[in-house]
Design a protein around this motif. Structure first.
Motif, PDB file in Angstrom:
ATOM      1  N   ALA A  67      14.046  13.638  -0.182  1.00 51.31           N
ATOM      2  CA  ALA A  67      13.567  14.806   0.559  1.00 51.31           C
ATOM      3  C   ALA A  67      12.954  14.450   1.907  1.00 51.31           C
ATOM      4  O   ALA A  67      12.513  15.331   2.641  1.00 51.31           O
ATOM      5  N   HIS A  68      12.908  13.168   2.247  1.00 50.72           N
ATOM      6  CA  HIS A  68      12.288  12.717   3.501  1.00 50.72           C
ATOM      7  C   HIS A  68      10.808  13.099   3.544  1.00 50.72           C
ATOM      8  O   HIS A  68      10.291  13.533   4.577  1.00 50.72           O
ATOM      9  N   THR A  69      10.136  12.923   2.435  1.00 49.99           N
ATOM     10  CA  THR A  69       8.691  13.182   2.360  1.00 49.99           C
ATOM     11  C   THR A  69       7.942  11.948   1.856  1.00 49.99           C
ATOM     12  O   THR A  69       6.857  12.053   1.285  1.00 49.99           O
ATOM     13  N   SER A  70       8.515  10.774   2.056  1.00 51.89           N
ATOM     14  CA  SER A  70       7.975   9.541   1.464  1.00 51.89           C
ATOM     15  C   SER A  70       6.860   8.899   2.269  1.00 51.89           C
ATOM     16  O   SER A  70       6.057   8.138   1.731  1.00 51.89           O
ATOM     17  N   GLY A  71       6.819   9.150   3.570  1.00 55.29           N
ATOM     18  CA  GLY A  71       5.884   8.441   4.439  1.00 55.29           C
ATOM     19  C   GLY A  71       6.520   7.275   5.162  1.00 55.29           C
ATOM     20  O   GLY A  71       5.913   6.697   6.070  1.00 55.29           O
ATOM     21  N   PHE A  72       7.742   6.898   4.755  1.00 58.77           N
ATOM     22  CA  PHE A  72       8.472   5.873   5.486  1.00 58.77           C
ATOM     23  C   PHE A  72       9.082   6.472   6.749  1.00 58.77           C
ATOM     24  O   PHE A  72       9.317   7.680   6.820  1.00 58.77           O
ATOM     25  N   GLY A  73       9.366   5.633   7.707  1.00 66.65           N
ATOM     26  CA  GLY A  73       9.912   6.106   8.971  1.00 66.65           C
ATOM     27  C   GLY A  73      11.303   5.581   9.234  1.00 66.65           C
ATOM     28  O   GLY A  73      12.170   5.643   8.372  1.00 66.65           O
ATOM     29  N   SER A  74      11.507   5.017  10.428  1.00 68.20           N
ATOM     30  CA  SER A  74      12.811   4.511  10.835  1.00 68.20           C
ATOM     31  C   SER A  74      12.761   2.997  11.003  1.00 68.20           C
ATOM     32  O   SER A  74      11.684   2.400  11.060  1.00 68.20           O
TER      33      SER A  74
ATOM     34  N   ALA B 117       3.286   6.301   6.943  1.00 62.95           N
ATOM     35  CA  ALA B 117       2.747   7.174   7.999  1.00 62.95           C
ATOM     36  C   ALA B 117       1.894   8.303   7.429  1.00 62.95           C
ATOM     37  O   ALA B 117       1.058   8.862   8.141  1.00 62.95           O
ATOM     38  N   PHE B 118       2.089   8.638   6.141  1.00 64.73           N
ATOM     39  CA  PHE B 118       1.317   9.718   5.523  1.00 64.73           C
ATOM     40  C   PHE B 118       1.409   9.596   4.008  1.00 64.73           C
ATOM     41  O   PHE B 118       2.222   8.836   3.471  1.00 64.73           O
ATOM     42  N   GLU B 119       0.577  10.341   3.320  1.00 62.78           N
ATOM     43  CA  GLU B 119       0.569  10.364   1.861  1.00 62.78           C
ATOM     44  C   GLU B 119       1.902  10.893   1.357  1.00 62.78           C
ATOM     45  O   GLU B 119       2.368  11.958   1.770  1.00 62.78           O
ATOM     46  N   PRO B 120       2.579  10.159   0.468  1.00 60.24           N
ATOM     47  CA  PRO B 120       3.873  10.629  -0.041  1.00 60.24           C
ATOM     48  C   PRO B 120       3.800  12.043  -0.597  1.00 60.24           C
ATOM     49  O   PRO B 120       2.898  12.378  -1.358  1.00 60.24           O
ATOM     50  N   GLY B 121       4.744  12.878  -0.149  1.00 59.32           N
ATOM     51  CA  GLY B 121       4.814  14.256  -0.611  1.00 59.32           C
ATOM     52  C   GLY B 121       4.019  15.240   0.208  1.00 59.32           C
ATOM     53  O   GLY B 121       4.116  16.453  -0.007  1.00 59.32           O
ATOM     54  N   SER B 122       3.241  14.757   1.189  1.00 65.41           N
ATOM     55  CA  SER B 122       2.357  15.659   1.934  1.00 65.41           C
ATOM     56  C   SER B 122       3.041  16.360   3.095  1.00 65.41           C
ATOM     57  O   SER B 122       2.595  17.413   3.539  1.00 65.41           O
ATOM     58  N   ARG B 123       4.121  15.786   3.627  1.00 63.09           N
ATOM     59  CA  ARG B 123       4.834  16.454   4.715  1.00 63.09           C
ATOM     60  C   ARG B 123       6.234  15.871   4.875  1.00 63.09           C
ATOM     61  O   ARG B 123       6.592  14.879   4.239  1.00 63.09           O
ATOM     62  N   PHE B 124       7.003  16.495   5.745  1.00 62.60           N
ATOM     63  CA  PHE B 124       8.390  16.106   5.999  1.00 62.60           C
ATOM     64  C   PHE B 124       8.471  15.255   7.260  1.00 62.60           C
ATOM     65  O   PHE B 124       7.909  15.610   8.296  1.00 62.60           O
TER      66      PHE B 124
ATOM     67  N   ARG C 160      17.616  23.521   6.840  1.00 63.80           N
ATOM     68  CA  ARG C 160      16.573  23.154   5.888  1.00 63.80           C
ATOM     69  C   ARG C 160      17.046  21.980   5.044  1.00 63.80           C
ATOM     70  O   ARG C 160      18.207  21.897   4.662  1.00 63.80           O
ATOM     71  N   MET C 161      16.103  21.067   4.772  1.00 62.41           N
ATOM     72  CA  MET C 161      16.415  19.859   4.013  1.00 62.41           C
ATOM     73  C   MET C 161      16.089  20.039   2.549  1.00 62.41           C
ATOM     74  O   MET C 161      14.993  20.502   2.197  1.00 62.41           O
ATOM     75  N   GLY C 162      17.044  19.711   1.702  1.00 64.58           N
ATOM     76  CA  GLY C 162      16.812  19.661   0.271  1.00 64.58           C
ATOM     77  C   GLY C 162      16.626  18.213  -0.150  1.00 64.58           C
ATOM     78  O   GLY C 162      15.914  17.452   0.506  1.00 64.58           O
TER      79      GLY C 162
ATOM     80  N   ALA D  72       0.822  -1.217   0.000  1.00 68.33           N
ATOM     81  CA  ALA D  72       0.000   0.000   0.000  1.00 68.33           C
ATOM     82  C   ALA D  72       0.850   1.258   0.000  1.00 68.33           C
ATOM     83  O   ALA D  72       1.681   1.457   0.883  1.00 68.33           O
ATOM     84  N   GLY D  73       0.641   2.104  -1.023  1.00 66.19           N
ATOM     85  CA  GLY D  73       1.295   3.402  -1.099  1.00 66.19           C
ATOM     86  C   GLY D  73       2.653   3.417  -1.743  1.00 66.19           C
ATOM     87  O   GLY D  73       3.143   4.481  -2.146  1.00 66.19           O
ATOM     88  N   TRP D  74       3.302   2.258  -1.882  1.00 65.61           N
ATOM     89  CA  TRP D  74       4.670   2.248  -2.401  1.00 65.61           C
ATOM     90  C   TRP D  74       4.750   2.770  -3.832  1.00 65.61           C
ATOM     91  O   TRP D  74       5.733   3.402  -4.206  1.00 65.61           O
ATOM     92  N   ALA D  75       3.735   2.525  -4.626  1.00 62.41           N
ATOM     93  CA  ALA D  75       3.755   2.976  -6.026  1.00 62.41           C
ATOM     94  C   ALA D  75       3.686   4.498  -6.141  1.00 62.41           C
ATOM     95  O   ALA D  75       4.032   5.055  -7.184  1.00 62.41           O
ATOM     96  N   LYS D  76       3.237   5.165  -5.078  1.00 63.18           N
ATOM     97  CA  LYS D  76       3.151   6.630  -5.094  1.00 63.18           C
ATOM     98  C   LYS D  76       4.455   7.304  -4.664  1.00 63.18           C
ATOM     99  O   LYS D  76       4.616   8.511  -4.832  1.00 63.18           O
ATOM    100  N   VAL D  77       5.358   6.533  -4.106  1.00 68.22           N
ATOM    101  CA  VAL D  77       6.628   7.075  -3.613  1.00 68.22           C
ATOM    102  C   VAL D  77       7.616   7.199  -4.769  1.00 68.22           C
ATOM    103  O   VAL D  77       7.768   6.274  -5.578  1.00 68.22           O
ATOM    104  N   THR D  78       8.293   8.345  -4.850  1.00 69.29           N
ATOM    105  CA  THR D  78       9.286   8.562  -5.901  1.00 69.29           C
ATOM    106  C   THR D  78      10.677   8.706  -5.292  1.00 69.29           C
ATOM    107  O   THR D  78      10.841   8.869  -4.082  1.00 69.29           O
ATOM    108  N   VAL D  79      11.673   8.684  -6.166  1.00 63.45           N
ATOM    109  CA  VAL D  79      13.055   8.932  -5.734  1.00 63.45           C
ATOM    110  C   VAL D  79      13.152  10.295  -5.058  1.00 63.45           C
ATOM    111  O   VAL D  79      13.840  10.460  -4.042  1.00 63.45           O
ATOM    112  N   ARG D  80      12.457  11.271  -5.608  1.00 63.18           N
ATOM    113  CA  ARG D  80      12.451  12.620  -5.025  1.00 63.18           C
ATOM    114  C   ARG D  80      11.924  12.589  -3.585  1.00 63.18           C
ATOM    115  O   ARG D  80      12.497  13.217  -2.686  1.00 63.18           O
ATOM    116  N   HIS D  81      10.829  11.870  -3.356  1.00 64.59           N
ATOM    117  CA  HIS D  81      10.276  11.758  -2.005  1.00 64.59           C
ATOM    118  C   HIS D  81      11.281  11.125  -1.043  1.00 64.59           C
ATOM    119  O   HIS D  81      11.411  11.559   0.107  1.00 64.59           O
ATOM    120  N   LEU D  82      11.970  10.095  -1.503  1.00 66.92           N
ATOM    121  CA  LEU D  82      12.936   9.409  -0.647  1.00 66.92           C
ATOM    122  C   LEU D  82      14.072  10.347  -0.249  1.00 66.92           C
ATOM    123  O   LEU D  82      14.466  10.404   0.923  1.00 66.92           O
TER     124      LEU D  82
END
Length: 371
Positions: A120-127, A156-163, A296-298, A108-118
């Protein structure tokens, strides 16, 4: 007296690092610091000093070439590796994670995650830290070994929605590097990052290897909070990863990190355009207690706002490990701090060092001669 190197206290830029060297010695004698600090501008070393013991019971001194585990500062190598593959057209920032890991498409949700999200730490994955990590710690040797720690955990959240800072994201970037390059992650970094930069003392070592010149980390994290100041710190042997990985804990030295930064700024590892794209701030990072600077994170890179520039790099902290590497391509500044103690113990030294290099205008004309 300083051991291993004679520090350069004054530079052509009017900087006096003597108070930092003195503080390092005081904190080391008190058992609160053990490490190396280095500040350079391009090829000119402005300050370099070592203090404390790499192995306390043996009173084995830390030297300029002592190896340290890097914690999350090692993410810089993963950033460079993925950047190289993007430059070669093998990977794109907007590639879906499941493009590279199709066997996980149904998750669930993995197909929405991009290299950019990974990045930028905005993927929804945690630790991946926790009880399961502790249970499997000594068997975590490959990138794929880590998947069992997180692959069944919902995003934890929709990819790209938060940091939200994510070590899992960098494990997944390591897996993408392996798929896109056809090489094992560790072999790729050795061949395409360490070797071109001349990093002869860096690598990924397993905990039971006899690794020369490796500092032992000392931590209070295995003791009750009330023990700080009452009991001696313990070694971090039971807490550290068994082997470094794409999210951190590779091993390096201050001179090697200087070579890495110099190679990066000279364009030998990444093109300037790629580096500039990756360092563009996307999200503000939560400030650590007492911090007075904005970070700030790029795309995998942390930028620090200062009066005279915007140095970029990464820091790391784990049990018995405190590290950082920052560089400013505009001024040529490079600042390294490696310590084998907890962040709480390292704070006085790190703040004193940062107060000098972060707020100095390196673009001004030199006005004080070396001595």
């Amino acid at each position: 007296m300083p051991r291993g190197i004679e520090p350069a206290f004054m530079s052509d830029f009017g900087l006096d690092f003597r108070p930092v060297a003195d503080l390092m010695q005081v904190e080391a004698l008190a058992g609160r610091f053990a490490g190396v600090a280095l500040v350079a501008r391009g090829d000119q070393v402005l300050f370099e000093h070592a203090a404390g013991d790499a192995l306390r019971w043996a009173k084995l001194p830390i030297l300029r070439n002592t190896r340290f585990q890097l914690a999350s500062t090692g993410k810089l190598f993963t950033v460079v590796a993925i950047g190289q593959l993007i430059e070669q057209g093998r990977v794109a920032l907007d590639d879906a994670l499941t493009h590279w890991l199709p066997e996980h498409t149904a998750r669930a949700g993995w197909a929405k995650v991009t290299v950019r999200h990974l990045l930028a730490h905005t993927s929804g994955f945690g630790s991946y830290w926790g009880a399961e990590f502790a249970l499997r710690r000594t068997s975590l040797k490959s990138v794929q070994d880590y998947f069992a720690l997180f692959q069944d955990t919902p995003l934890a959240f929709e990819p790209g929605s938060r940091f939200e800072y994510s070590n899992v994201a960098f494990i997944l970037l390591g897996a993408i590097i392996e798929q896109a390059s056809g090489q094992d992650y560790f072999a790729y970094v050795q061949q395409h990052v360490f070797d071109p930069a001349g990093m002869v003392d860096s690598g990924f070592f397993e905990a039971d290897e006899d690794t020369p010149n490796l500092a032992v980390g000392y931590t209070f994290r295995t003791l009750p909070d009330s023990a700080r100041g009452q009991l001696s710190a313990r070694t971090h042997t039971q807490l550290k990863p068994f082997k470094g990985n794409p999210a951190g804990d590779s091993v390096s030295t201050a001179p090697d990190l200087l070579r890495f930064a110099q190679a990066r700024m000279a364009g030998r590892l990444l093109q300037r355009s790629t580096f500039d794209l990756f360092r563009q701030p996307i999200n503000v990072m939560p400030a650590p207690p007492g911090a007075k600077t904005l970070q700030r994170m790029g795309l995998g890179l942390i930028t620090i706002d200062s009066t005279h520039g915007h140095p970029v790099g990464h820091n790391g902290g784990a049990a018995g490990t405190t590290t950082s590497l920052f560089m400013d391509p505009d001024s040529g500044l490079i600042a390294v701090l490696l310590a084998a103690v907890d962040q709480e113990e390292c704070t006085p030294v790190s703040r004193a060092l940062t107060a000098i290099w972060l707020h100095h205008d390196f673009n001004q004309s030199p006005n004080t001669k070396s001595r």
